[in-house]
Design a protein around this motif. Structure first.
Motif, PDB file in Angstrom:
ATOM      1  N   VAL A 206       0.839  -1.216   0.000  1.00  0.00           N
ATOM      2  CA  VAL A 206       0.000   0.000   0.000  1.00  0.00           C
ATOM      3  C   VAL A 206       0.873   1.265   0.000  1.00  0.00           C
ATOM      4  O   VAL A 206       0.503   2.286  -0.574  1.00  0.00           O
ATOM      5  CB  VAL A 206      -1.018   0.031   1.160  1.00  0.00           C
ATOM      6  CG1 VAL A 206      -1.992  -1.128   1.048  1.00  0.00           C
ATOM      7  CG2 VAL A 206      -0.347   0.037   2.516  1.00  0.00           C
ATOM      8  N   GLU A 207       2.055   1.162   0.607  1.00  0.00           N
ATOM      9  CA  GLU A 207       2.960   2.329   0.652  1.00  0.00           C
ATOM     10  C   GLU A 207       3.418   2.720  -0.755  1.00  0.00           C
ATOM     11  O   GLU A 207       3.688   3.896  -1.008  1.00  0.00           O
ATOM     12  CB  GLU A 207       4.208   2.029   1.512  1.00  0.00           C
ATOM     13  CG  GLU A 207       3.944   1.839   2.996  1.00  0.00           C
ATOM     14  CD  GLU A 207       3.368   0.473   3.339  1.00  0.00           C
ATOM     15  OE1 GLU A 207       3.443  -0.461   2.494  1.00  0.00           O
ATOM     16  OE2 GLU A 207       2.824   0.326   4.451  1.00  0.00           O
ATOM     17  N   ASP A 208       3.540   1.740  -1.659  1.00  0.00           N
ATOM     18  CA  ASP A 208       3.963   2.064  -3.036  1.00  0.00           C
ATOM     19  C   ASP A 208       2.927   2.969  -3.696  1.00  0.00           C
ATOM     20  O   ASP A 208       3.267   3.912  -4.416  1.00  0.00           O
ATOM     21  CB  ASP A 208       4.126   0.775  -3.866  1.00  0.00           C
ATOM     22  CG  ASP A 208       5.174  -0.173  -3.281  1.00  0.00           C
ATOM     23  OD1 ASP A 208       6.188   0.323  -2.761  1.00  0.00           O
ATOM     24  OD2 ASP A 208       4.965  -1.401  -3.350  1.00  0.00           O
ATOM     25  N   ILE A 209       1.654   2.661  -3.469  1.00  0.00           N
ATOM     26  CA  ILE A 209       0.583   3.472  -4.073  1.00  0.00           C
ATOM     27  C   ILE A 209       0.538   4.837  -3.375  1.00  0.00           C
ATOM     28  O   ILE A 209       0.370   5.883  -4.015  1.00  0.00           O
ATOM     29  CB  ILE A 209      -0.797   2.775  -3.953  1.00  0.00           C
ATOM     30  CG1 ILE A 209      -0.690   1.266  -4.217  1.00  0.00           C
ATOM     31  CG2 ILE A 209      -1.820   3.463  -4.856  1.00  0.00           C
ATOM     32  CD1 ILE A 209      -0.033   0.867  -5.516  1.00  0.00           C
ATOM     33  N   ALA A 210       0.719   4.813  -2.052  1.00  0.00           N
ATOM     34  CA  ALA A 210       0.691   6.072  -1.288  1.00  0.00           C
ATOM     35  C   ALA A 210       1.812   7.007  -1.744  1.00  0.00           C
ATOM     36  O   ALA A 210       1.615   8.223  -1.868  1.00  0.00           O
ATOM     37  CB  ALA A 210       0.815   5.769   0.205  1.00  0.00           C
ATOM     38  N   ASN A 211       2.998   6.440  -2.019  1.00  0.00           N
ATOM     39  CA  ASN A 211       4.112   7.274  -2.500  1.00  0.00           C
ATOM     40  C   ASN A 211       3.783   7.894  -3.856  1.00  0.00           C
ATOM     41  O   ASN A 211       4.147   9.044  -4.128  1.00  0.00           O
ATOM     42  CB  ASN A 211       5.393   6.436  -2.620  1.00  0.00           C
ATOM     43  CG  ASN A 211       6.021   6.166  -1.263  1.00  0.00           C
ATOM     44  OD1 ASN A 211       5.886   6.956  -0.340  1.00  0.00           O
ATOM     45  ND2 ASN A 211       6.696   5.040  -1.130  1.00  0.00           N
ATOM     46  N   ALA A 212       3.074   7.127  -4.703  1.00  0.00           N
ATOM     47  CA  ALA A 212       2.680   7.669  -6.014  1.00  0.00           C
ATOM     48  C   ALA A 212       1.685   8.826  -5.841  1.00  0.00           C
ATOM     49  O   ALA A 212       1.743   9.823  -6.565  1.00  0.00           O
ATOM     50  CB  ALA A 212       2.072   6.557  -6.873  1.00  0.00           C
ATOM     51  N   VAL A 213       0.802   8.701  -4.871  1.00  0.00           N
ATOM     52  CA  VAL A 213      -0.166   9.790  -4.595  1.00  0.00           C
ATOM     53  C   VAL A 213       0.584  11.053  -4.162  1.00  0.00           C
ATOM     54  O   VAL A 213       0.298  12.157  -4.651  1.00  0.00           O
ATOM     55  CB  VAL A 213      -1.184   9.354  -3.508  1.00  0.00           C
ATOM     56  CG1 VAL A 213      -2.013  10.558  -3.028  1.00  0.00           C
ATOM     57  CG2 VAL A 213      -2.099   8.264  -4.044  1.00  0.00           C
ATOM     58  N   VAL A 214       1.547  10.880  -3.279  1.00  0.00           N
ATOM     59  CA  VAL A 214       2.314  12.045  -2.804  1.00  0.00           C
ATOM     60  C   VAL A 214       3.054  12.692  -3.976  1.00  0.00           C
ATOM     61  O   VAL A 214       3.059  13.916  -4.137  1.00  0.00           O
ATOM     62  CB  VAL A 214       3.300  11.640  -1.679  1.00  0.00           C
ATOM     63  CG1 VAL A 214       4.272  12.784  -1.358  1.00  0.00           C
ATOM     64  CG2 VAL A 214       2.529  11.242  -0.432  1.00  0.00           C
ATOM     65  N   TYR A 215       3.644  11.862  -4.822  1.00  0.00           N
ATOM     66  CA  TYR A 215       4.380  12.389  -5.986  1.00  0.00           C
ATOM     67  C   TYR A 215       3.451  13.178  -6.905  1.00  0.00           C
ATOM     68  O   TYR A 215       3.759  14.306  -7.325  1.00  0.00           O
ATOM     69  CB  TYR A 215       5.022  11.213  -6.738  1.00  0.00           C
ATOM     70  CG  TYR A 215       5.769  11.618  -7.985  1.00  0.00           C
ATOM     71  CD1 TYR A 215       6.911  12.428  -7.907  1.00  0.00           C
ATOM     72  CD2 TYR A 215       5.351  11.196  -9.231  1.00  0.00           C
ATOM     73  CE1 TYR A 215       7.589  12.802  -9.057  1.00  0.00           C
ATOM     74  CE2 TYR A 215       6.027  11.563 -10.386  1.00  0.00           C
ATOM     75  CZ  TYR A 215       7.144  12.369 -10.287  1.00  0.00           C
ATOM     76  OH  TYR A 215       7.814  12.745 -11.427  1.00  0.00           O
ATOM     77  N   MET A 216       2.278  12.615  -7.175  1.00  0.00           N
ATOM     78  CA  MET A 216       1.335  13.275  -8.086  1.00  0.00           C
ATOM     79  C   MET A 216       0.784  14.563  -7.462  1.00  0.00           C
ATOM     80  O   MET A 216       0.694  15.600  -8.115  1.00  0.00           O
ATOM     81  CB  MET A 216       0.187  12.305  -8.408  1.00  0.00           C
ATOM     82  CG  MET A 216      -0.677  12.714  -9.564  1.00  0.00           C
ATOM     83  SD  MET A 216      -1.959  11.460  -9.922  1.00  0.00           S
ATOM     84  CE  MET A 216      -1.252  10.660 -11.345  1.00  0.00           C
ATOM     85  N   ALA A 217       0.442  14.488  -6.189  1.00  0.00           N
ATOM     86  CA  ALA A 217      -0.200  15.644  -5.527  1.00  0.00           C
ATOM     87  C   ALA A 217       0.781  16.775  -5.269  1.00  0.00           C
ATOM     88  O   ALA A 217       0.374  17.939  -5.172  1.00  0.00           O
ATOM     89  CB  ALA A 217      -0.835  15.197  -4.206  1.00  0.00           C
ATOM     90  N   SER A 218       2.068  16.443  -5.132  1.00  0.00           N
ATOM     91  CA  SER A 218       3.020  17.497  -4.790  1.00  0.00           C
ATOM     92  C   SER A 218       3.860  17.938  -5.989  1.00  0.00           C
ATOM     93  O   SER A 218       4.857  18.639  -5.836  1.00  0.00           O
ATOM     94  CB  SER A 218       3.929  17.048  -3.633  1.00  0.00           C
ATOM     95  OG  SER A 218       4.606  15.874  -3.993  1.00  0.00           O
ATOM     96  N   ALA A 219       3.435  17.554  -7.188  1.00  0.00           N
ATOM     97  CA  ALA A 219       4.154  18.001  -8.393  1.00  0.00           C
ATOM     98  C   ALA A 219       4.113  19.527  -8.472  1.00  0.00           C
ATOM     99  O   ALA A 219       3.124  20.140  -8.061  1.00  0.00           O
ATOM    100  CB  ALA A 219       3.501  17.393  -9.631  1.00  0.00           C
ATOM    101  N   PRO A 220       5.180  20.128  -8.994  1.00  0.00           N
ATOM    102  CA  PRO A 220       5.161  21.585  -9.110  1.00  0.00           C
ATOM    103  C   PRO A 220       4.006  22.073  -9.979  1.00  0.00           C
ATOM    104  O   PRO A 220       3.513  21.334 -10.831  1.00  0.00           O
ATOM    105  CB  PRO A 220       6.513  21.907  -9.755  1.00  0.00           C
ATOM    106  CG  PRO A 220       7.070  20.616 -10.228  1.00  0.00           C
ATOM    107  CD  PRO A 220       6.404  19.515  -9.475  1.00  0.00           C
ATOM    108  N   LYS A 221       3.555  23.304  -9.727  1.00  0.00           N
ATOM    109  CA  LYS A 221       2.329  23.827 -10.350  1.00  0.00           C
ATOM    110  C   LYS A 221       2.371  23.828 -11.882  1.00  0.00           C
ATOM    111  O   LYS A 221       1.330  23.766 -12.524  1.00  0.00           O
ATOM    112  CB  LYS A 221       2.048  25.253  -9.859  1.00  0.00           C
ATOM    113  CG  LYS A 221       1.592  25.315  -8.418  1.00  0.00           C
ATOM    114  CD  LYS A 221       0.144  24.841  -8.265  1.00  0.00           C
ATOM    115  CE  LYS A 221      -0.244  24.758  -6.789  1.00  0.00           C
ATOM    116  NZ  LYS A 221      -1.266  23.736  -6.513  1.00  0.00           N
ATOM    117  N   HIS A 222       3.564  23.896 -12.447  1.00  0.00           N
ATOM    118  CA  HIS A 222       3.634  23.920 -13.912  1.00  0.00           C
ATOM    119  C   HIS A 222       3.512  22.522 -14.520  1.00  0.00           C
ATOM    120  O   HIS A 222       3.541  22.366 -15.732  1.00  0.00           O
ATOM    121  CB  HIS A 222       4.955  24.568 -14.374  1.00  0.00           C
ATOM    122  CG  HIS A 222       6.161  23.729 -14.051  1.00  0.00           C
ATOM    123  ND1 HIS A 222       6.812  23.804 -12.839  1.00  0.00           N
ATOM    124  CD2 HIS A 222       6.809  22.785 -14.766  1.00  0.00           C
ATOM    125  CE1 HIS A 222       7.815  22.939 -12.837  1.00  0.00           C
ATOM    126  NE2 HIS A 222       7.835  22.316 -13.993  1.00  0.00           N
TER     127      HIS A 222
END
Ligand code: NAP
Length: 240
Positions: A206-222
């Motif tokens: 589940v942590e693998d999916i959670a890390n992907a969520v963090v990566y997607m949600a915290s991508a720079p605004k551009h």
């Protein structure tokens, strides 16, 4: 970047959703965690015991429009803003078409498709007004290829893939980002399984999916991340 922001995570009673909630709390986010059973309160208590205070459990069925509206209202009352919706709640069963009942077909579409529609629709007015926000749907690798005995489940994941793509194009002008995370086999309680079984030891965690969520949600605004596909190394799957 996510610190102090507010997320709604559906299907957080256990499995991937609970893992995502823990990871977002670790990033300093304030959370509403949603599940249809009373287990959501136990899950929220588990997360709070890890030292995270801002965890609001709401027992709600994501396929029910009035209950979803209440989720959004209670989140706004508590935190005054919504920055991230994670449409994670989902159900699945795997049967041949002629063994699938209409009730089973309707149930998987109500939760997996109607739930994603209702959740997304309910947060949009607030995200449009604040001119920012992220909507992430936990779809599946079977949003891109078919499997036998998976007609109903696979059809729901193709559906949310189409929904998310259209929505992304609609709301880009409001600064709202929409993406999907499409995992292969993850070790959870999915389809009446158990987490931690020996035969699933090499599956995604589940942590693998959670890390992907963090990566997607915290991508720079551009930057816009449309989709992340991930599989366990041991899974055999078609590559386009
Ligand atoms: P899981 O362990 O069975 O968890 C499912 C979660 O959804 C539970 O928290 C459940 O809580 C919640 N839920 C079910 N129906 C709901 C409803 N009507 N309203 C609100 N919450 C509801 O399964 P999972 O593996 O974590 O699945 C999470 C998502 O990942 C699903 O969308 C699934 O399709 C997707 N996925 C899973 C895998 C995998 O291999 N496990 C692979 C690809 C994609 P309550 O019981 O409290 O309702």
């Amino acid at each position: 970047m996510l610190k102090g922001q507010v997320a709604i995570v559906t299907g957080a009673s256990r499995g991937i959703g609970k893992g995502i909630a823990i990871k977002l709390a670790e990033q300093g986010m304030k959370l509403s965690v949603i599940g249809s059973s009373e287990d959501i309160h136990k899950s929220a208590d588990d997360i709070k015991r890890k030292g995270f205070a801002d965890v609001l459990p709401i027992q709600a069925d994501i396929s029910n429009e009035s209950q979803v509206k209440e989720v959004v209202e209670r989140t706004l009352q508590e935190y005054k803003q919504i920055d991230l919706l994670v449409n994670n709640a989902g159900v699945g069963f795997f049967k041949q078409v002629d063994e699938t009942t209409l009730e089973e077909w309707k149930k998987v579409f109500e939760v997996n498709v109607q739930g994603v529609f209702l959740g997304s629709k309910s947060v949009l007015p607030y995200m449009k007004e604040q001119k920012s926000g992220t909507i992430i749907t936990i779809s599946s690798d079977v949003a891109r290829y078919t499997i036998p005995n998976g007609s109903a489940y696979t059809a729901t994941k193709y559906a949310v893939q189409g929904f998310s793509g259209s929505l992304a194009q609609e709301v880009r002008k409001y600064g709202i980002r929409v993406g999907t995370i499409n995992p292969g086999m993850v070790d959870t309680y999915f389809a009446e399984s158990e987490q931690g079984l020996e035969e699933k030891k090499d599956w995604l965690k589940v942590e693998d999916i959670a890390n992907a969520v963090v990566y997607m949600a915290s991508a720079p605004k551009h930057m816009m991340i449309d989709e992340i596909v991930l599989h366990p190394f041991v899974q055999d799957y078609p590559i386009a």
